[in-house]
Motif scaffolding. Structure first.
Motif, short mmCIF file in Angstrom:
data_model
loop_
_atom_site.label_atom_id
_atom_site.label_comp_id
_atom_site.label_asym_id
_atom_site.label_seq_id
_atom_site.Cartn_x
_atom_site.Cartn_y
_atom_site.Cartn_z
N ILE A 45 0.79 -1.28 0.08
CA ILE A 45 -0.03 0.16 0.01
C ILE A 45 0.64 1.28 -0.07
CG2 ILE A 45 -1.66 1.31 1.38
CD1 ILE A 45 -2.86 -1.39 2.36
N THR A 46 1.95 1.14 0.82
CA THR A 46 2.75 2.38 0.90
C THR A 46 3.67 2.63 -0.48
OG1 THR A 46 3.16 1.94 3.14
CG2 THR A 46 4.68 3.54 1.93
N PHE A 47 4.02 1.57 -1.08
CA PHE A 47 4.73 1.61 -2.19
C PHE A 47 3.70 2.08 -3.57
CE2 PHE A 47 6.96 -0.40 -5.97
CZ PHE A 47 8.15 0.48 -5.83
N SER A 48 2.61 1.69 -3.38
CA SER A 48 1.58 1.95 -4.40
C SER A 48 1.49 3.69 -4.09
CB SER A 48 0.06 1.45 -4.21
OG SER A 48 -0.31 2.00 -2.84
N ARG A 49 1.33 4.17 -3.05
CA ARG A 49 1.42 5.72 -2.77
C ARG A 49 2.38 6.49 -3.90
NH1 ARG A 49 0.44 5.41 2.44
NH2 ARG A 49 2.13 7.03 2.92
N PRO B 186 7.26 7.69 5.32
CA PRO B 186 7.31 9.08 5.46
C PRO B 186 7.72 9.57 3.98
CG PRO B 186 9.37 7.92 6.45
CD PRO B 186 8.28 7.00 6.51
N ILE B 187 8.38 8.84 3.32
CA ILE B 187 8.84 9.03 1.88
C ILE B 187 7.61 9.59 1.10
CG2 ILE B 187 10.12 8.40 -0.25
CD1 ILE B 187 12.37 7.20 1.36
N ALA B 188 6.97 8.34 1.19
CA ALA B 188 5.65 8.47 0.36
C ALA B 188 4.74 9.67 0.81
CB ALA B 188 4.55 7.01 0.68
N ASP B 189 4.54 9.82 1.84
CA ASP B 189 3.74 10.96 2.39
C ASP B 189 4.24 12.31 1.66
OD1 ASP B 189 2.19 9.22 3.51
OD2 ASP B 189 3.13 9.82 5.65
N LYS B 190 5.53 12.53 2.00
CA LYS B 190 6.45 13.82 1.59
C LYS B 190 6.66 13.83 -0.09
CE LYS B 190 8.85 14.62 5.73
NZ LYS B 190 7.89 13.95 6.57
N LEU B 191 6.67 12.61 -0.73
CA LEU B 191 6.68 12.76 -2.12
C LEU B 191 5.45 13.23 -2.71
CD1 LEU B 191 8.82 9.69 -3.49
CD2 LEU B 191 9.07 12.12 -3.95
N LEU B 192 4.23 12.69 -2.22
CA LEU B 192 2.86 13.02 -2.53
C LEU B 192 2.55 14.49 -2.45
CD1 LEU B 192 0.30 12.20 -3.98
CD2 LEU B 192 -0.57 11.48 -1.61
N GLY C 147 8.87 -0.69 5.85
CA GLY C 147 7.67 0.09 5.96
C GLY C 147 7.98 1.44 6.67
N LYS C 148 8.89 1.40 7.75
CA LYS C 148 9.26 2.68 8.29
C LYS C 148 10.02 3.75 7.32
CE LYS C 148 9.64 0.46 13.04
NZ LYS C 148 10.22 0.08 14.14
N PHE C 149 10.56 3.08 6.55
CA PHE C 149 11.47 3.97 5.51
C PHE C 149 10.49 4.64 4.69
CE2 PHE C 149 13.91 3.81 1.45
CZ PHE C 149 14.72 4.94 1.80
N LEU C 150 9.78 3.72 3.99
CA LEU C 150 8.95 4.04 2.79
C LEU C 150 7.81 4.81 3.25
CD1 LEU C 150 8.41 0.70 0.77
CD2 LEU C 150 10.00 2.72 0.14
N GLY D 18 -1.84 6.09 6.55
CA GLY D 18 -2.34 5.71 8.07
C GLY D 18 -2.84 4.27 7.87
N VAL D 19 -3.58 3.87 6.69
CA VAL D 19 -3.93 2.70 6.53
C VAL D 19 -3.03 1.69 6.67
CG1 VAL D 19 -5.27 1.18 5.06
CG2 VAL D 19 -6.23 3.42 5.18
N ASP D 20 -1.89 2.01 5.87
CA ASP D 20 -1.00 1.00 5.87
C ASP D 20 -0.09 0.60 7.17
OD1 ASP D 20 0.06 3.49 5.99
OD2 ASP D 20 1.48 3.32 4.15
N GLY D 21 -0.07 1.86 7.89
CA GLY D 21 0.67 1.83 9.38
C GLY D 21 -0.44 0.94 10.20
N TYR D 22 -1.73 1.18 10.11
CA TYR D 22 -2.61 0.32 11.01
C TYR D 22 -2.57 -1.07 10.71
CZ TYR D 22 -7.45 -1.14 12.59
OH TYR D 22 -8.36 -1.81 13.16
#
Length: 211
Positions: A7-11, A90-96, A85-88, A69-73
């Motif tokens: 899910i994170t990688f898809s973002r 914050p990167i996904a959030d900031k990239l978007l 997951g911890k690495f990806l 937040g869904v991925d983390g939950y």
């Protein structure tokens, strides 16, 4: 790769798709000999992007933001929290958010329907300053968790960016003279700046200015 990481990688993967619908092809690409054989189609797509692309981009942005937040939950519930997951995440959030801000600045230069470079600079500066602070803290074995103010900041940015992409729709149908998108963006900038100040004031001791 487990489900939360997918899910994170898809973002991350959706970011260039989002950009395609906000920023039209530049003239340097359109009139390059390399793409001469599909130039008419590219011109048609550019016109589509200028007229309707921002609405499609808004849908993409809202969907991508809603997964934050869904991925983390899911990871915590399934006990599948990983270093990847911890690495990806914050990167996904900031990239978007960064991609959306840059795209809206460029779109503003083309159509006037975007944001000022100052808006993007303030929001992005806060994000990277706090990221740098968290990196220093992590090196000291200290975890700076997200505050409630930080969560409000994120929600305000998502709402402001979405309304700007939608060109103030649906409020424009009811209050055509009142720009909710601009006011929400101003609110997002103020909340973002104050959130950055709050993080720094509470964690400045982490930075040893004597070294």
């Amino acid at each position: 790769m487990n489900l939360p990481n997918k899910i994170t990688f898809s973002r991350i993967l959706i970011v260039p798709v989002f950009m395609i619908f906000v920023i039209p092809f530049p003239d340097s690409v359109l009139y390059s000999g390399l793409f001469e054989f599909i130039r008419p189609q590219m011109l048609q797509f550019n016109q589509f992007v200028l007229n309707y692309g921002n609405y499609i981009a808004a849908v993409i942005f809202i969907i991508a933001s809603s997964t934050d937040g869904v991925d983390g939950y899911i990871a915590r519930k399934r006990k599948e929290v990983t270093k990847l997951g911890k690495f990806l995440d914050p990167i996904a959030d900031k990239l978007l958010v960064t991609a959306a801000l840059i795209a809206l600045v460029e779109r503003n230069a083309i159509t006037g329907g975007g944001i000022s470079g100052w808006v993007a600079m303030i929001i992005m500066a806060r994000e990277w300053i706090v990221t740098g602070l968290r990196l220093i803290a992590a090196g000291e074995g200290i975890v700076i968790s997200a505050s409630n103010l930080g969560k409000i900041k994120t929600v305000s940015q998502m709402i402001a960016i979405s309304l700007t992409l939608l060109n103030n729709f649906p409020f424009s149908l009811i209050f055509p003279e009142f720009r909710f998108d601009r006011w929400t963006m101003l609110a997002a900038v103020i909340i973002t700046a104050y959130s950055g100040y709050d993080y720094l004031s509470k964690n400045i001791k982490i930075i040893n200015v004597k070294e």
